[in-house]
Scaffold this motif. Structure first.
Motif, PDB file in Angstrom:
ATOM      1  N   GLY A  19       7.754  21.524  38.089  1.00 25.14           N
ATOM      2  CA  GLY A  19       8.838  21.890  37.257  1.00 25.14           C
ATOM      3  C   GLY A  19       8.465  20.890  35.908  1.00 25.14           C
ATOM      4  N   CYS A  20       9.146  21.492  34.972  1.00 24.91           N
ATOM      5  CA  CYS A  20       8.482  20.928  33.403  1.00 24.91           C
ATOM      6  C   CYS A  20       9.230  19.565  33.354  1.00 24.91           C
ATOM      7  CB  CYS A  20       9.461  21.591  32.465  1.00 24.91           C
ATOM      8  SG  CYS A  20      11.394  21.700  32.319  1.00 24.91           S
ATOM      9  N   LEU A  21      10.104  19.012  34.307  1.00 23.20           N
ATOM     10  CA  LEU A  21      10.434  17.736  34.151  1.00 23.20           C
ATOM     11  C   LEU A  21       9.205  16.701  34.459  1.00 23.20           C
ATOM     12  CD1 LEU A  21      14.023  17.436  35.471  1.00 23.20           C
ATOM     13  CD2 LEU A  21      13.507  16.980  33.034  1.00 23.20           C
ATOM     14  N   ASP A  70      15.309  22.255  35.804  1.00 25.19           N
ATOM     15  CA  ASP A  70      15.696  22.115  37.142  1.00 25.19           C
ATOM     16  C   ASP A  70      15.250  20.891  37.698  1.00 25.19           C
ATOM     17  OD1 ASP A  70      16.078  22.412  39.874  1.00 25.19           O
ATOM     18  OD2 ASP A  70      15.044  24.271  40.094  1.00 25.19           O
ATOM     19  N   VAL A  71      16.213  20.189  38.015  1.00 25.92           N
ATOM     20  CA  VAL A  71      15.860  18.529  38.471  1.00 25.92           C
ATOM     21  C   VAL A  71      15.382  18.667  39.751  1.00 25.92           C
ATOM     22  CG1 VAL A  71      17.650  17.649  37.171  1.00 25.92           C
ATOM     23  CG2 VAL A  71      18.304  18.265  39.455  1.00 25.92           C
ATOM     24  N   TYR A  77       6.450  16.722  47.347  1.00 23.13           N
ATOM     25  CA  TYR A  77       6.026  15.567  46.641  1.00 23.13           C
ATOM     26  C   TYR A  77       5.706  16.092  45.356  1.00 23.13           C
ATOM     27  CZ  TYR A  77       2.054  16.733  48.984  1.00 23.13           C
ATOM     28  OH  TYR A  77       0.980  17.698  49.677  1.00 23.13           O
ATOM     29  N   THR A  78       5.957  17.132  44.827  1.00 21.11           N
ATOM     30  CA  THR A  78       5.897  17.674  43.422  1.00 21.11           C
ATOM     31  C   THR A  78       6.979  17.802  42.701  1.00 21.11           C
ATOM     32  OG1 THR A  78       6.093  20.072  43.983  1.00 21.11           O
ATOM     33  CG2 THR A  78       3.814  19.081  43.849  1.00 21.11           C
ATOM     34  N   ARG A  79       8.401  17.253  43.404  1.00 23.17           N
ATOM     35  CA  ARG A  79       9.594  17.449  42.515  1.00 23.17           C
ATOM     36  C   ARG A  79       9.655  16.270  41.771  1.00 23.17           C
ATOM     37  NH1 ARG A  79      11.687  19.251  48.063  1.00 23.17           N
ATOM     38  NH2 ARG A  79      12.349  21.301  47.777  1.00 23.17           N
ATOM     39  N   PRO A  80      10.418  16.400  40.766  1.00 24.77           N
ATOM     40  CA  PRO A  80      10.637  15.482  39.565  1.00 24.77           C
ATOM     41  C   PRO A  80      10.645  13.928  40.138  1.00 24.77           C
ATOM     42  CG  PRO A  80      11.427  17.162  38.733  1.00 24.77           C
ATOM     43  CD  PRO A  80      11.345  17.629  40.249  1.00 24.77           C
ATOM     44  N   TYR A 111      13.667  15.005  50.510  1.00 28.84           N
ATOM     45  CA  TYR A 111      13.124  13.812  49.826  1.00 28.84           C
ATOM     46  C   TYR A 111      12.853  12.430  50.439  1.00 28.84           C
ATOM     47  CZ  TYR A 111      14.144  16.152  45.193  1.00 28.84           C
ATOM     48  OH  TYR A 111      14.600  17.031  44.108  1.00 28.84           O
ATOM     49  N   VAL A 112      11.857  12.319  50.682  1.00 31.85           N
ATOM     50  CA  VAL A 112      11.433  11.110  51.551  1.00 31.85           C
ATOM     51  C   VAL A 112      11.214   9.919  50.327  1.00 31.85           C
ATOM     52  CG1 VAL A 112      10.126  10.164  53.433  1.00 31.85           C
ATOM     53  CG2 VAL A 112      10.600  12.647  53.218  1.00 31.85           C
TER      54      VAL A 112
END
Length: 241
Positions: A19-21, A70-71, A77-80, A111-112
Motif C-alpha cells: 500500500g502507499c503507506l 488504507d492502513v 508482511y507487506t502491510r504497513p 499481524y504477527v
C-alpha cells in the motif's frame, strides 16, 4: 492504492505488493524496507531515502491516512505496520499503533508483530541471511518493547500447529547476536510465550496426534545456536530428555 517494485527490465509480475503507506516508511538504520522482483526466483532489497526528520515522516504518514490511505493494505508482511517493524522504524510503528483498524488485526493472526522480521528468513530474497547490524538490533529491541507496552498479548501468538514465537525464532538463520536473542526471548517468554510446547506435526490414520517438536529441537534442526544456547539455560534436564 496498491503498488509494487521490480528491477528495471524484468517483465515478470512482482511478488511483493504494498500500500502507499509502506512507500513512506524508511529504515533509520539504512536497511531495506521494501523488496523488488529481480528474476523468476528472487527478490532484492530496496533501501529508501531517509526522511530529513522523524517528525516529517510522522506528518506524511498521518496526511496519507487522513486522505484515505488504507492502513492495512497489502498481505502479510507487506502491510504497513509490519513493514515498519521490519525496517526498525519506531516512529512509523508508534504512528500506526494509534490506529484501531491496525491493532484489530492481531486477534485474527493477520499481524504477527512480535515475530523476528520475516524478510530475514526467506530463501527467495537475495542476501536475506546476512548478519544484521547492532544498530538494527537496537532499533528492533526498542520496537518490541514498545509493542509489548502497547499490548502484552502480542507475545502469545501461535498458529494452527501451535507454532509460537519461540518456535519461529528457533527456525531463524544465525543473523542476530547472542545478546539480542537473549533479550528478545526473555521479553516474549516473560509475557507468556512457551518454551516447552510441542509443535503439532499432524495426525495419524486413527486421528491421534503425532509427536511434535519443541523449540529446542527446532533450534538444533535449523542451526540456530544462539536460540539453543538461551533455551538450554532455561530448561531442565527433564525438559531436554
Amino acid at each position: 492504492a496498491i503498488g509494487a517494485l521490480r528491477v528495471r527490465g524484468i517483465p515478470l509480475p512482482p511478488s511483493w505488493r504494498y500500500g502507499c503507506l509502506s512507500f513512506a516508511i524508511d529504515s533509520p538504520t539504512n536497511g531495506p524496507s521494501l523488496y523488488a522482483k529481480s528474476d523468476a526466483n528472487f527478490s532484492v532489497p530496496v533501501v529508501l531515502p531517509q526522511w530529513s526528520s522523524r517528525q516529517l515522516q510522522r506528518d506524511v504518514i498521518n496526511t496519507l491516512i487522513d486522505d484515505g490511505a488504507d492502513v492495512n493494505a497489502g498481505q502479510g508482511y507487506t502491510r504497513p505496520i509490519q513493514v515498519a517493524v521490519a525496517a526498525g522504524n519506531l516512529t512509523a510503528v508508534e504512528t500506526l499503533l494509534a490506529l484501531k483498524p491496525v491493532m484489530a488485526r492481531w486477534k485474527q493472526n493477520s499481524y504477527v508483530l512480535m515475530q523476528l522480521p520475516t524478510h530475514l528468513n526467506l530463501q527467495h530474497i537475495r542476501e536475506a541471511a546476512r548478519p544484521v547490524t547492532r544498530e538494527y538490533e537496537a532499533a528492533l529491541t526498542s520496537i518490541y518493547h514498545r509493542l509489548i507496552q502497547h499490548d502484552s498479548r502480542l507475545s502469545l501468538w501461535w498458529d494452527e500447529r501451535e507454532n509460537n514465537l519461540v518456535h519461529w525464532a528457533a527456525k531463524f538463520p544465525p543473523v542476530f547476536s547472542q545478546s539480542f536473542i537473549n533479550a528478545y526471548l526473555s521479553l516474549i517468554t516473560s509475557h507468556g510465550a512457551n518454551i516447552r510446547v510441542n509443535l503439532i506435526t499432524g495426525r495419524d490414520g486413527y486421528g491421534r496426534q503425532l509427536p511434535g517438536s519443541t523449540p529446542l529441537y527446532m533450534a538444533a534442526e535449523h542451526g540456530s545456536p544462539c536460540v539453543a544456547h538461551w533455551l538450554c539455560r532455561q530448561l531442565t534436564a527433564e525438559d531436554i530428555n
